[in-house]
Design a protein around this motif. Structure first.
Motif, mmCIF file in Angstrom:
data_model
loop_
_atom_site.group_PDB
_atom_site.id
_atom_site.type_symbol
_atom_site.label_atom_id
_atom_site.label_comp_id
_atom_site.label_asym_id
_atom_site.label_seq_id
_atom_site.Cartn_x
_atom_site.Cartn_y
_atom_site.Cartn_z
ATOM 1 N N UNK A 63 22.015 12.521 -58.865
ATOM 2 C CA UNK A 63 21.720 12.294 -57.451
ATOM 3 C C UNK A 63 20.220 12.166 -57.216
ATOM 4 N N UNK A 64 19.417 12.878 -58.036
ATOM 5 C CA UNK A 64 17.974 12.792 -57.845
ATOM 6 C C UNK A 64 17.504 11.348 -57.974
ATOM 7 N N UNK A 65 18.076 10.614 -58.951
ATOM 8 C CA UNK A 65 17.686 9.221 -59.133
ATOM 9 C C UNK A 65 18.182 8.361 -57.974
ATOM 10 N N UNK A 66 19.270 8.809 -57.344
ATOM 11 C CA UNK A 66 19.867 8.012 -56.284
ATOM 12 C C UNK A 66 19.165 8.212 -54.951
ATOM 13 N N UNK A 67 18.785 9.463 -54.640
ATOM 14 C CA UNK A 67 18.209 9.698 -53.312
ATOM 15 C C UNK A 67 16.816 10.334 -53.324
ATOM 16 N N UNK B 177 30.040 22.655 -54.805
ATOM 17 C CA UNK B 177 30.352 21.577 -55.738
ATOM 18 C C UNK B 177 29.043 20.949 -56.200
ATOM 19 N N UNK B 178 28.730 21.140 -57.481
ATOM 20 C CA UNK B 178 27.438 20.690 -58.003
ATOM 21 C C UNK B 178 27.532 19.422 -58.837
ATOM 22 N N UNK B 179 28.728 19.009 -59.195
ATOM 23 C CA UNK B 179 28.900 17.809 -60.012
ATOM 24 C C UNK B 179 28.666 16.585 -59.128
ATOM 25 N N UNK B 180 27.528 15.947 -59.306
ATOM 26 C CA UNK B 180 27.130 14.861 -58.409
ATOM 27 C C UNK B 180 27.978 13.603 -58.593
ATOM 28 N N UNK B 181 28.532 13.413 -59.787
ATOM 29 C CA UNK B 181 29.466 12.301 -59.958
ATOM 30 C C UNK B 181 30.711 12.513 -59.106
ATOM 31 N N UNK B 182 31.147 13.765 -59.009
ATOM 32 C CA UNK B 182 32.339 14.070 -58.217
ATOM 33 C C UNK B 182 32.075 13.940 -56.716
ATOM 34 N N UNK B 183 30.907 14.366 -56.261
ATOM 35 C CA UNK B 183 30.638 14.241 -54.825
ATOM 36 C C UNK B 183 30.640 12.765 -54.411
#
Length: 275
Positions: free
Chosen positions: A1-5, A30-36
């Motif tokens: 997510x860091x790369x995304x936002x 929920x910490x799995x950023x692929x899942x969010x």
């Protein structure tokens, strides 16, 4: 997510703000950023939508929804400890995140809703999730103010939501959901995706409203399902005695020897309309 936002990793945010998940609030972060991102995508196109989120916590799902283009997110959060972390997200997305501090069970979502399509996306706190769903299923007017619900529950609750007749999970919740919505289980989420890991598997359920559900009084349908499933192993002539028993069943054209779990949603509506 860091790369995304461009925002810090969620683990850093949680550590910096001292956000230990609290059981009393039904919290599992929920910490799995692929899942969010996968949860947010399950809701479909977000570009024109306002999204309600309940219990955003440190904001992992909030960030995914905003990064995928939601016009606005209105997040309802009762844990004041999370507000500074959410404020950082609001600063990063000017004008697109509104945080409402309060109890979702006491929130008038429709009054907060702006014009345009409304979607509700949430990793619901386990202790209030089912009641929130029922509240969204039973507004005064139908079709409802929301366009879709994309919600995470314990898997057992998800199975009850999508269950139909002759399913072991079928009950009052399955009837209410089947009456007013098309519901499907999208995918499961393993315990290790959360901090702390719950003892059960979770599942994401997606619901869309039926435009023209069978005409039926909500109060009567609730009454019939509550009584029928209260003694689900008994014949309906016995379990429905408080509502008229065999007389009611004959009026609705239903065999009194049947059991609650064998009745379709349409037949429960028949019973409610026969009261």
């Amino acid at each position: 997510m860091a790369a995304l936002d461009g925002l810090p990793p969620l683990r850093d945010v949680i550590q910096r703000h001292g956000l230990d998940a609290r059981k009393a609030l039904g919290q599992n972060f929920l910490l799995d950023l692929n899942l969010t991102q996968k949860i947010a995508r399950t809701a479909g196109a977000l570009e024109e939508a306002t999204v309600f989120e309940v219990g955003p916590g440190p904001g992992g799902l909030t960030r995914a929804i905003l990064a995928l283009g939601a016009r606005k997110v209105i997040a309802i959060e009762r844990d004041a400890r999370c507000l500074p972390a959410l404020a950082e997200i609001a600063d990063h997305y000017p004008g697109r995140l509104e945080v409402v501090e309060g109890d979702a069970l006491k929130t008038d979502f429709e009054a907060l809703a702006p014009e345009g399509p409304i979607k509700i996306i949430a990793n619901l706190p386990y202790n209030v999730g089912t009641q929130l769903l029922v509240n969204w299923l039973l507004p005064k007017a139908w079709p409802p103010f929301w366009q879709s619900l994309t919600l995470m529950f314990q898997k057992e609750v998800g199975e009850r939501i999508v269950a139909g007749e002759d399913d072991d999970h079928y009950g009052r919740l399955g009837v209410l959901c089947g009456w007013r919505t098309e519901a499907r289980m999208a995918f499961d989420v393993p315990p290790q995706a959360f901090t702390p890991p719950p003892k059960v598997t979770s599942t994401v359920v997606h619901l869309t409203p039926r435009r023209n559900p069978i005409p039926c009084a909500v109060a009567d349908l609730e009454k019939v399902t509550q009584v029928a499933f209260g003694q689900r192993r008994k014949m309906l002539r016995q379990s429905l005695k408080p509502l008229g028993g065999e007389r009611l069943l004959v009026k609705a054209g239903i065999d009194p020897a049947r059991r609650a779990e064998t009745l379709s949603v349409e037949e429960f509506c028949l019973l409610a309309n026969s009261l």
